[in-house]
Design a protein around this motif. Structure first.
Motif, PDB file in Angstrom:
ATOM      1  N   TYR A 225      -1.885  40.341  18.123  1.00 30.53           N
ATOM      2  CA  TYR A 225      -0.692  40.740  17.386  1.00 30.53           C
ATOM      3  C   TYR A 225      -0.109  42.068  17.854  1.00 30.53           C
ATOM      4  O   TYR A 225       1.090  42.284  17.709  1.00 30.53           O
ATOM      5  N   GLN A 226      -0.944  42.938  18.386  1.00 31.64           N
ATOM      6  CA  GLN A 226      -0.485  44.243  18.844  1.00 31.64           C
ATOM      7  C   GLN A 226      -0.265  44.219  20.354  1.00 31.64           C
ATOM      8  O   GLN A 226      -1.113  43.718  21.093  1.00 31.64           O
ATOM      9  N   PRO A 227       0.841  44.756  20.824  1.00 29.49           N
ATOM     10  CA  PRO A 227       1.111  44.710  22.267  1.00 29.49           C
ATOM     11  C   PRO A 227       0.272  45.698  23.076  1.00 29.49           C
ATOM     12  O   PRO A 227       0.065  45.499  24.268  1.00 29.49           O
ATOM     13  N   GLN A 228      -0.210  46.755  22.422  1.00 27.18           N
ATOM     14  CA  GLN A 228      -0.919  47.783  23.168  1.00 27.18           C
ATOM     15  C   GLN A 228      -2.422  47.725  22.886  1.00 27.18           C
ATOM     16  O   GLN A 228      -2.862  47.234  21.866  1.00 27.18           O
ATOM     17  N   GLY A 229      -3.181  48.260  23.851  1.00 27.69           N
ATOM     18  CA  GLY A 229      -4.611  48.415  23.644  1.00 27.69           C
ATOM     19  C   GLY A 229      -5.410  47.156  23.892  1.00 27.69           C
ATOM     20  O   GLY A 229      -4.905  46.042  23.807  1.00 27.69           O
ATOM     21  N   SER A 230      -6.682  47.347  24.221  1.00 23.73           N
ATOM     22  CA  SER A 230      -7.580  46.208  24.453  1.00 23.73           C
ATOM     23  C   SER A 230      -8.943  46.454  23.813  1.00 23.73           C
ATOM     24  O   SER A 230      -9.947  45.923  24.256  1.00 23.73           O
ATOM     25  N   ASP A 231      -8.957  47.283  22.778  1.00 24.94           N
ATOM     26  CA  ASP A 231     -10.237  47.626  22.152  1.00 24.94           C
ATOM     27  C   ASP A 231     -10.140  47.608  20.630  1.00 24.94           C
ATOM     28  O   ASP A 231     -10.658  48.460  19.935  1.00 24.94           O
ATOM     29  N   TRP A 232      -9.480  46.576  20.099  1.00 27.08           N
ATOM     30  CA  TRP A 232      -9.279  46.486  18.651  1.00 27.08           C
ATOM     31  C   TRP A 232     -10.531  45.970  17.947  1.00 27.08           C
ATOM     32  O   TRP A 232     -11.260  45.130  18.479  1.00 27.08           O
ATOM     33  N   ILE A 233     -10.742  46.478  16.749  1.00 26.97           N
ATOM     34  CA  ILE A 233     -11.871  46.093  15.904  1.00 26.97           C
ATOM     35  C   ILE A 233     -11.321  45.726  14.526  1.00 26.97           C
ATOM     36  O   ILE A 233     -10.460  46.433  13.982  1.00 26.97           O
ATOM     37  N   VAL A 234     -11.791  44.627  13.966  1.00 23.36           N
ATOM     38  CA  VAL A 234     -11.376  44.218  12.629  1.00 23.36           C
ATOM     39  C   VAL A 234     -12.605  44.136  11.738  1.00 23.36           C
ATOM     40  O   VAL A 234     -13.692  43.755  12.193  1.00 23.36           O
ATOM     41  N   TYR A 235     -12.445  44.505  10.474  1.00 22.27           N
ATOM     42  CA  TYR A 235     -13.586  44.489   9.551  1.00 22.27           C
ATOM     43  C   TYR A 235     -13.094  44.489   8.112  1.00 22.27           C
ATOM     44  O   TYR A 235     -11.933  44.819   7.834  1.00 22.27           O
ATOM     45  N   HIS A 236     -13.971  44.111   7.219  1.00 24.24           N
ATOM     46  CA  HIS A 236     -13.696  44.171   5.784  1.00 24.24           C
ATOM     47  C   HIS A 236     -14.519  45.312   5.210  1.00 24.24           C
ATOM     48  O   HIS A 236     -15.703  45.456   5.505  1.00 24.24           O
ATOM     49  N   THR A 237     -13.894  46.123   4.372  1.00 26.98           N
ATOM     50  CA  THR A 237     -14.568  47.302   3.833  1.00 26.98           C
ATOM     51  C   THR A 237     -15.635  46.953   2.801  1.00 26.98           C
ATOM     52  O   THR A 237     -16.539  47.749   2.560  1.00 26.98           O
TER      53      THR A 237
END
Length: 282
Positions: A225-237
Motif C-alpha cells: 500500500y505504501q510506495p516507499q520503503g521495503s522494511d514495513w512491519i505490521v502488528y496488533h498492540t
C-alpha cells in the motif's frame, strides 16, 4: 387337497417369497449406502487427518514435531504463501472488514488470521467474503488447501515434539495459538539481527511485566500500500490499559528509535528475542 386350499397355500408362499426378496433388496441398498457414506467420510477424514498413521505425510525429518506433509516443499508454494500472508496481515491495517476486526484482537490473532487464510483456495466466493480492497492475483498453494490439509483445522503445534502418530487426536495440534505457542512450537530462530528479516518472518518480544508477556510483529517487507520503503512491519498492540488495542504499521527504522527501549529490535535489547520463521516454510 381341495384346489381352493392349495391355491391359498401357494399364494401365501409366493407372498412370503416376494417379501423376502424385497427385504434382501432393501438390505443390499442399505449396505451400499452405508459403505458409500463411510467411504465419503473416510475420504474426508483421510484428507483432514491423513497424518494420523505413520507415513510420508506424517514423517518429521527435522525432528521438531512438525510433519513434513504440512510443510510447503516447493519454492512456488512458499512464495505464494508468503505473498498472501504478508498481504492479508497488512490489509487488516488499511482495510479490515467488521468481521476480521472482531476476530483479530491481539498480535497472535493477526498472525493466525493471515496464516489460515493464506492456505485456503482463494475462490470468488472467498474473495467476496474477505472484502479485500483489491485482488492481488497471487497464486494459490498447490500442495493442499485449508482445511483439507494434513492437519485439518488444527494448524498449530501446541507442545514439544517429537511427532507421534496420534498427535492429531491427542491435542498436539490446535486451532488457537498464542504468541508463546507460535514462538516455541511453530517457528524457528533466524537471527537476533533484525536486518536478517525476510517477508513473512516474525519478530518476537518478551515483556515479563505485562499480563501477556510474549508479543509478535510480522515483517511485511515492501508494502502493498505504501510506495516507499521495503522494511514495513505490521502488528496488533493487544489491549492497552484495559482498552481495546489496534493494528499498527511502522517501518523498521522507526521501530529502532521507539521511545520505549524495550520495544527496539536490537541485539543488545534483552526483551527482543529475535527474528523467527514459520515452520511451514522450513
Amino acid at each position: 387337497m381341495p384346489a381352493e386350499v392349495f391355491r391359498a397355500i401357494a399364494g401365501a408362499a409366493l407372498l412370503v417369497l416376494l417379501l423376502a426378496v424385497a427385504g434382501l433388496v432393501l438390505l443390499h441398498r442399505s449396505v451400499l449406502a452405508e459403505n458409500s457414506s463411510a467411504a465419503t467420510v473416510g475420504s474426508r477424514t483421510l484428507h483432514n487427518t491423513r497424518g494420523a498413521t505413520p507415513g510420508v505425510p506424517w514423517h518429521d525429518s527435522l525432528g521438531d514435531g512438525f510433519p513434513d506433509g504440512a510443510r510447503l516443499d516447493s519454492a512456488q508454494d512458499r512464495e505464494n504463501f508468503t505473498h498472501w500472508f504478508t498481504f492479508l496481515a497488512e490489509t487488516q491495517y488499511y482495510s479490515a472488514s467488521s468481521r476480521t476486526r472482531g476476530e483479530v484482537q491481539d498480535c497472535a490473532a493477526l498472525v493466525r488470521f493471515a496464516y489460515r487464510n493464506s492456505l485456503v483456495s482463494h475462490s470468488p466466493a472467498w474473495r467476496e467474503d474477505a472484502v479485500l480492497p483489491y485482488y492481488p492475483g497471487f497464486g494459490d498453494i498447490a500442495k493442499y488447501h485449508y482445511p483439507y490439509g494434513p492437519l485439518g483445522r488444527a494448524l498449530f503445534r501446541s507442545r514439544p515434539g517429537p511427532i507421534a502418530a496420534d498427535d492429531l487426536h491427542q491435542g498436539a495440534f490446535v486451532e488457537f495459538a498464542d504468541s508463546a505457542t507460535l514462538l516455541r512450537y511453530n517457528t524457528y530462530l533466524i537471527s537476533r539481527d533484525v536486518r536478517a528479516a525476510a517477508p513473512g518472518d516474525l519478530l518476537f518480544f518478551h515483556q515479563p511485566v505485562q499480563r501477556e508477556p510474549f508479543h509478535t510483529m510480522l515483517f511485511v517487507g515492501k508494502s502493498y500500500y505504501q510506495p516507499q520503503g521495503s522494511d514495513w512491519i505490521v502488528y496488533h498492540t493487544g489491549d492497552m490499559d484495559g482498552h481495546r488495542g489496534e493494528i499498527r504499521e511502522v517501518q523498521t527504522g522507526t521501530l529502532l528509535k521507539h521511545p520505549d527501549l524495550q520495544w527496539r529490535p536490537l541485539m543488545n535489547n534483552p526483551n527482543f528475542l529475535g527474528v523467527y520463521r514459520l515452520e511451514i516454510l522450513r
